[in-house]
Structures are given as structure tokens and as C-alpha cells.
Design an enzyme around this catalytic site. Structure first.
Site, PDB file in Angstrom:
ATOM      1  N   GLU A  75       0.850  -1.195   0.000  1.00  0.00           N
ATOM      2  CA  GLU A  75       0.000   0.000   0.000  1.00  0.00           C
ATOM      3  C   GLU A  75       0.883   1.241   0.000  1.00  0.00           C
ATOM      4  O   GLU A  75       1.998   1.238   0.536  1.00  0.00           O
ATOM      5  CB  GLU A  75      -0.897  -0.017   1.250  1.00  0.00           C
ATOM      6  CG  GLU A  75      -1.797   1.205   1.355  1.00  0.00           C
ATOM      7  CD  GLU A  75      -2.942   1.018   2.348  1.00  0.00           C
ATOM      8  OE1 GLU A  75      -2.982  -0.023   3.037  1.00  0.00           O
ATOM      9  OE2 GLU A  75      -3.785   1.928   2.425  1.00  0.00           O
ATOM     10  N   ASN A  79     -12.210  -1.081  -1.804  1.00  0.00           N
ATOM     11  CA  ASN A  79     -11.547  -1.735  -0.677  1.00  0.00           C
ATOM     12  C   ASN A  79     -12.300  -1.397   0.595  1.00  0.00           C
ATOM     13  O   ASN A  79     -12.624  -0.230   0.836  1.00  0.00           O
ATOM     14  CB  ASN A  79     -10.104  -1.231  -0.547  1.00  0.00           C
ATOM     15  CG  ASN A  79      -9.453  -1.659   0.770  1.00  0.00           C
ATOM     16  OD1 ASN A  79      -9.065  -2.814   0.928  1.00  0.00           O
ATOM     17  ND2 ASN A  79      -9.351  -0.733   1.725  1.00  0.00           N
ATOM     18  N   GLU A  80     -12.600  -2.389   1.372  1.00  0.00           N
ATOM     19  CA  GLU A  80     -13.295  -2.180   2.653  1.00  0.00           C
ATOM     20  C   GLU A  80     -14.427  -1.171   2.477  1.00  0.00           C
ATOM     21  O   GLU A  80     -14.499  -0.150   3.178  1.00  0.00           O
ATOM     22  CB  GLU A  80     -12.312  -1.773   3.764  1.00  0.00           C
ATOM     23  CG  GLU A  80     -11.274  -2.847   4.012  1.00  0.00           C
ATOM     24  CD  GLU A  80     -10.472  -2.712   5.307  1.00  0.00           C
ATOM     25  OE1 GLU A  80     -10.540  -1.657   5.954  1.00  0.00           O
ATOM     26  OE2 GLU A  80      -9.794  -3.687   5.670  1.00  0.00           O
ATOM     27  N   TYR A  91      -7.479  -9.421  10.436  1.00  0.00           N
ATOM     28  CA  TYR A  91      -6.232  -9.188  11.167  1.00  0.00           C
ATOM     29  C   TYR A  91      -6.334  -9.799  12.558  1.00  0.00           C
ATOM     30  O   TYR A  91      -7.403  -9.775  13.174  1.00  0.00           O
ATOM     31  CB  TYR A  91      -5.971  -7.680  11.318  1.00  0.00           C
ATOM     32  CG  TYR A  91      -5.547  -7.008  10.029  1.00  0.00           C
ATOM     33  CD1 TYR A  91      -4.235  -7.094   9.585  1.00  0.00           C
ATOM     34  CD2 TYR A  91      -6.455  -6.298   9.246  1.00  0.00           C
ATOM     35  CE1 TYR A  91      -3.822  -6.478   8.405  1.00  0.00           C
ATOM     36  CE2 TYR A  91      -6.057  -5.676   8.063  1.00  0.00           C
ATOM     37  CZ  TYR A  91      -4.739  -5.775   7.653  1.00  0.00           C
ATOM     38  OH  TYR A  91      -4.338  -5.180   6.486  1.00  0.00           O
ATOM     39  N   GLU A 124      -6.030  -9.311   2.886  1.00  0.00           N
ATOM     40  CA  GLU A 124      -5.337  -8.653   4.009  1.00  0.00           C
ATOM     41  C   GLU A 124      -5.420  -9.575   5.213  1.00  0.00           C
ATOM     42  O   GLU A 124      -6.531  -9.887   5.674  1.00  0.00           O
ATOM     43  CB  GLU A 124      -5.953  -7.283   4.332  1.00  0.00           C
ATOM     44  CG  GLU A 124      -5.713  -6.245   3.245  1.00  0.00           C
ATOM     45  CD  GLU A 124      -6.124  -4.836   3.647  1.00  0.00           C
ATOM     46  OE1 GLU A 124      -6.094  -4.520   4.852  1.00  0.00           O
ATOM     47  OE2 GLU A 124      -6.474  -4.059   2.733  1.00  0.00           O
ATOM     48  N   GLN A 173       1.729  -6.329   5.455  1.00  0.00           N
ATOM     49  CA  GLN A 173       2.104  -5.868   4.133  1.00  0.00           C
ATOM     50  C   GLN A 173       3.579  -6.159   3.883  1.00  0.00           C
ATOM     51  O   GLN A 173       4.321  -6.356   4.841  1.00  0.00           O
ATOM     52  CB  GLN A 173       1.847  -4.384   4.008  1.00  0.00           C
ATOM     53  CG  GLN A 173       0.398  -3.979   4.270  1.00  0.00           C
ATOM     54  CD  GLN A 173       0.082  -2.575   3.717  1.00  0.00           C
ATOM     55  OE1 GLN A 173       0.831  -1.981   2.976  1.00  0.00           O
ATOM     56  NE2 GLN A 173      -1.079  -2.060   4.127  1.00  0.00           N
TER      57      GLN A 173
HETATM   58  O1  AHR Z   1      -3.207  -2.754   6.016  1.00  0.00           O
HETATM   59  C1  AHR Z   1      -3.580  -1.564   6.637  1.00  0.00           C
HETATM   60  C2  AHR Z   1      -5.049  -1.210   6.422  1.00  0.00           C
HETATM   61  O2  AHR Z   1      -5.862  -2.158   7.018  1.00  0.00           O
HETATM   62  C3  AHR Z   1      -5.521  -1.183   5.000  1.00  0.00           C
HETATM   63  O3  AHR Z   1      -5.259   0.016   4.359  1.00  0.00           O
HETATM   64  C4  AHR Z   1      -7.006  -1.360   5.140  1.00  0.00           C
HETATM   65  O4  AHR Z   1      -7.586  -1.971   4.015  1.00  0.00           O
HETATM   66  C5  AHR Z   1      -7.134  -2.195   6.406  1.00  0.00           C
HETATM   67  O5  AHR Z   1      -8.071  -1.672   7.260  1.00  0.00           O
END
Ligand code: AHR
Length: 551
Positions: A54, A214-215, A286, A349, A399
Site C-alpha cells: 500500500e 476496498n473495505e 487481522y 489482508e 504488508q
Molecule cells: O493494512 C492496513 C489497512 O488495514 C488497510 O489500508 C485497510 O484496508 C485495512 O483496514
């Protein structure tokens, strides 16, 4: 050996074993793995081993992009060491430019002569983490030095396919089509193709993978699923193909949000709209809440990347293993709308997300150290994807550099690989192979979670076969017990030879630094072959790969 209670932790938890008589196991082994050579789950899409870059903090600036005039070894401005290491682990696909950044990005800002590109405010400029930035840092004020053509070159040099995330929140659908036109229209055919040629590539880039926002439930527009479905239809109707088999990825749920998935696909169904290019449904998960149930607050739930105790070690895995439930549940729901299974899950992600404070440089927004603990979490996640090879079509670790769960740390001329890089190095052998059903059984691991007993499977992993090579990967999360593991291959094949490697350390906090770049690295592991059995002692706190050559 102590008497222990063995628990069946099949790769299909709770499912009955798909074969008849069990082999007689040796009584002295601590753990057993049975690999069913004739039971393929499906081909492991190489794209499961993708990466995410990113325009955020130190990922691109200080990471991938050093600039053409830099004294740091580079190829047209791209850091050579990153490219070389990406080739080593066969990175199949890279997602860019976000993340949240994508829905604030105008692709036109990043093409053409670099000196003429505008400087814009980066999406992340107001993140609390950005308070560390000084002056006109490129992390706050985006110079657009790295744009579409630089990204394409980066992918080309690394041997990876590009996966572009489009801006659905703040650009019209026409600009999505125009970005596709810039990337894919044939040489000399359109004004944008001619512009692309002026910018260095007469030949089209033939970009196949396109994220549609995205999201979109959050930073990508705060849409309701039905609203997003409407935008999705607008964006994806009649996008020009230029002979490229376009593959759209819809902006799927955070975590295991089934309402989002259901709401979106119901809305498409009402309009009888299911484009054949819709091949992916993204999932973001995450592992961030290590409060052991004390809170669900996004900030308060996070813990430190380096400062953790034994319970913190195990808790990361307990939380991370929820990925398997997400994959199962989202896949189950998808089946109601897509019985032909054209649409796969794209986990674009994932990784651990800790509280700030361990970044290697202040400009590395969301930067955090990467320890052996993160290597085990990443290995467990990849094993889940392998075990669900028929469901997961693509994934991207968040990332690539100087950020969350990174493979590389760089700062100016310094460069190191992290324990997570070593996992991708080991697991590359699974790419494109047939995922095999495998049953793991071992004693559970116990720990205290806020004073209450909690358990984890004692050995987890996955297996695959390509030609006459069987690859078995396994994590032993137990901090104390090594596991003498007996591995049986069920099927008609004979074992010719075997070898193994392992990533481990006696310190659960072990990590690499610029001063000690190889503190955590791969080592050889002894394997003993006896007939159709293998014996290997899997150390505590480790990730292992066992490679078996069949006769
Ligand atoms: O990876 C960091 C952020 O986490 C990304 O920009 C977003 O898509 C997610 O919330």
C-alpha cells in the site's frame, strides 16, 4: 514419555476420517500425521502466496521505491534486494495501491513525467501514527513518484502478476474503465495506450486482477451492502476486456461479517446480476485483539509486538486460527448465491496487527517488529489456505515491507528479511501443488487465558503433492515440548528419500534486526525414513517443512 491424552486434530476438525483401518502407530511417538496421497482437496492456487503493498508509511517509500538517482542498488528506482528476494520465494501476485489509500487515489496523478506529478495529501496523513512524521514527509504528502508504470515494472521484475485496487469511493465508474484502458488497451489503439507508450510501455500490461473498491463497509465509503452492490454494478457493467480475462474481486467482509456478504449478494440476485468476471470475494482478517476477552476496542485490544508472555504467545494463535472458521462460514454462504463455485475467497489482508512502538523508523506508519511468533501465525494461516484449496483462490499478506507482518525491513541502504519471509520461502513449495488431506494428532497445548484454562491444537499443518514430491508443513506452537512425530503416507507410493528444514529459536521473542539480520533463519532438521514411515523431532515453537521424494 509421559502418559498423555491424545486429541485428534484432523485437518477437517470434527469430520470422520475418510478412510478405513488406521495404521498401527508407534507407541513412542508424541504426535502422528497421516497423509492421504490419493485424497486431493484441490490445486493450491499459487496466488494464495500473494503480497500486499500500500502507498502507506514505509511500504513503498523507503521500502520498494528508492528512486532512480539513489546510491542504493536499484532497477529503475526499485530496490534490487526486494526484487531478488521476491523472486526467491516466487511471489505470484502483488496487490496495490491499497488498502484504504486506494479509495482516495487518482491513478492519473501517478502517470507521466515524474516532475509534473502533483503532490497530494496521503490517506494516512491523519492517522494517529502519522504524528511522528516531520515536515513534508512523503508519507503525509504523496508525491506520486511511484505510480502505475513503476508498479508494473516492480511486478515484472519480481515475476508477479499485478492486482490493482480501484477507487470506488471517490472516483466515478468511468475512471475505473479508463484505468483498465490505460493498462490494457492494445499498443497504439487509444489515446491512453499512446500515453502509456510515452510513459515507457507500448505493450499493454494485461492486468487481470481488479479489486472493485476496498473495505467498502469502512474507509472505502461506509456503504451498506446494498449500496455497495449498486456501486459494484455501476463499476463492473461493460468494462472493456481487450482480450484479457478480467477477474474482479468484490469488497467483502471484515472478519466474518456474514450480513455484509449476504446483503451484497442478495442485492445482486434481486437484479439478476452476477457478472462472469466476478471471480473473487475479498476477506480481511487481522489478528489484533490480544486482550484475552477483556475488550473489543480496536486500540485497547492491541498488545506489543515484542513484549509478550507465554499466554500472549498462545493467544495470538488462538485468535489467528479463527481464520479457518471465517473461510468455512463465508464459503458456505457464497455457495447459496454461486452454486457453480465461480467465485473464490480472496483473503487479501491478513496478519498480526500490534500497537505502535516497535517500528524500525518513525516514517514506517503501522510499522512493527516481526518475531518468531508472527512466523508461526503466518504459517498456520497459510496451512489453513492450503487445507481449503478449493475455497481460497488468492490471498495477500499485509504488508510486504516496513509495515504489519512484513517480509522485509529496509531503511535507506539497510535491508533485512524477517521470520515471515522465511515462512514464505519454506511454503513456496506448495504453490500449484495438489493439496492432500492430512490428519494431525497430538497432545493439546494448555495455557491460562485471563485465569481460565484454554487449549490449542498441539500440531497443525498441511500437505501437498506435485509429481513425486510430497511437501508437509507443520507448526508446533508448544513452547516447551518437542514432538517426536511419526508421519505415515497412505497410498501406493514408496518413499525414496526425505529432508526437512525448520525455523525456530529458544527465545519466543526472537527476531531479526539491522544489527543482527540472521538471528532467526532456516536450519536443517533430521528426518529418519523407515519403510512407509518418517520420524522427525519437531522442536518447540517452530515451523517445519518436510519434503518427501517418492520412488
Ligand atoms: O493494512 C492496513 C489497512 O488495514 C488497510 O489500508 C485497510 O484496508 C485495512 O483496514
Amino acid at each position: 514419555m509421559n502418559r498423555r491424552r491424545f486429541l485428534q486434530t484432523s485437518s477437517l476438525a470434527g469430520a470422520a476420517l475418510a478412510f478405513g483401518a488406521r495404521p498401527a502407530w508407534s507407541a513412542t511417538a508424541d504426535a502422528h500425521v497421516e497423509v492421504l496421497l490419493d485424497e486431493s482437496i484441490g490445486r493450491i492456487a499459487p496466488e494464495i502466496y500473494g503480497q500486499f503493498t500500500e502507498q502507506l508509511g514505509g511500504v513503498i517509500y523507503d521500502g520498494v521505491w528508492v528512486g532512480e538517482d539513489s546510491s542504493i542498488p536499484n532497477i529503475h528506482g526499485i530496490r534490487k534486494q526486494i526484487v531478488d528476494r521476491m523472486r526467491q520465494i516466487h511471489v505470484p501476485v502483488v496487490r496495490w495501491p491499497g488498502g484504504c489509500f486506494a479509495d482516495s487515489y487518482d491513478w492519473r496523478d501517478g502517470v507521466g513525467a515524474r516532475k509534473d506529478r502533483p503532490t497530494r495529501t496521503n490517506f494516512w496523513a491523519d492517522d494517529p501514527d502519522a504524528a511522528r512524521l516531520k515536515g513534508n514527509a512523503v508519507q503525509a504528502y504523496e508525491t506520486n513518484a511511484f505510480g502505475t508504470d513503476e508498479f508494473m515494472r516492480f511486478c515484472h521484475l519480481s515475476g508477479a502478476e499485478p492486482y490493482l485496487a480501484s477507487n470506488l469511493r471517490s472516483l466515478p465508474a468511468l475512471e475505473f474503465s479508463r484505468w483498465v484502458e490505460y493498462c490494457n488497451s492494445p499498443a497504439g489503439s487509444t489515446t491512453l495506450a499512446k500515453q502509456r507508450a510515452t510513459n515507457g510501455s507500448a505493450a499493454p500490461y494485461d492486468v487481470k486482477y481488479w479489486g472493485v473498491g476496498n473495505e467498502s463497509w469502512g474507509c472505502g465509503g461506509n456503504f451498506e451492502p446494498e449500496e455497495y452492490a449498486e456501486e459494484f454494478r455501476r463499476f463492473t457493467t461493460w468494462v472493456p476486456h481487450y482480450g484479457v480475462p478480467l477477474s474482479f474481486v468484490g469488497s467483502g467482509p471484515n472478519d466474518n461479517n456474514l450480513e455484509w456478504t449476504n446483503g451484497f449478494f442478495e442485492a445482486l440476485r434481486r437484479k439478476n446480476y452476477m457478472p462472469r468476471e466476478l471471480h473473487g470475494w475479498s476477506v480481511h482478517y487481522y489478528t489484533w485483539n490480544l486482550s484475552m476477552g477483556a475488550t473489543n476496542d480496536w486500540v485497547a485490544g492491541k498488545r506489543d509486538a515484542l513484549d509478550f508472555d507465554e499466554a500472549g504467545w498462545y493467544e495470538l494463535f488462538l485468535q489467528g486460527l479463527y481464520m479457518e472458521e471465517i473461510v468455512r462460514a463465508q464459503w458456505g454462504l457464497l455457495g447459496e448465491f454461486d452454486p457453480s463455485r465461480n467465485i473464490k475467497l480472496v483473503v487479501d489482508e491478513y496478519g498480526a496487527w500490534y500497537k505502535p512502538g516497535t517500528q524500525l523508523d518513525p516514517t514506517h506508519l503501522l510499522g512493527q517488529q516481526v518475531t518468531l511468533r508472527d512466523a508461526l501465525l503466518t504459517a498456520m494461516t497459510l496451512d489453513i489456505f492450503n487445507r481449503h484449496a478449493e475455497k481460497v483462490g488468492m490471498a495477500a499478506c499485509a504488508q510486504l515491507a516496513n509495515c504489519l507482518n512484513s517480509l522485509f525491513f529496509t531503511h535507506e541502504d539497510k535491508f533485512i528479511t524477517t521470520p515471515v519471509f522465511h515462512v514464505f520461502d519454506m511454503y513456496a513449495a506448495h504453490q500449484g501443488a495438489q493439496s492432500l488431506r492430512a490428519n494431525f494428532s497430538s497432545p493439546q497445548v494448555h495455557y491460562l487465558r485471563n485465569g481460565k484454562p484454554a487449549t490449542l491444537a498441539g500440531l497443525l499443518g498441511s500437505a501437498s503433492m506435485r509429481g513425486k514430491i510430497v511437501t508437509l508443513t507443520a507448526t508446533n506452537p508448544d513452547l516447551k515440548q518437542s514432538k517426536l512425530t511419526e508421519i505415515a503416507l497412505r497410498g501406493s507410493a514408496r518413499i525414496a528419500s526425505a529432508e526437512a528444514s525448520v525455523l525456530t529459536d529458544t527465545d519466543m521473542h526472537a527476531h531479526n534486526t539491522f544489527a543482527q539480520p540472521d538471528a532467526v533463519q532456516l536450519k536443517k532438521l533430521a528426518v529418519d525414513v523407515q519403510g512407509d514411515r518418517l520420524h522427525v523431532t519437531i522442536p518447540p515453537a517452530s515451523v517445519s517443512r518436510i519434503t518427501v521424494q517418492l520412488a
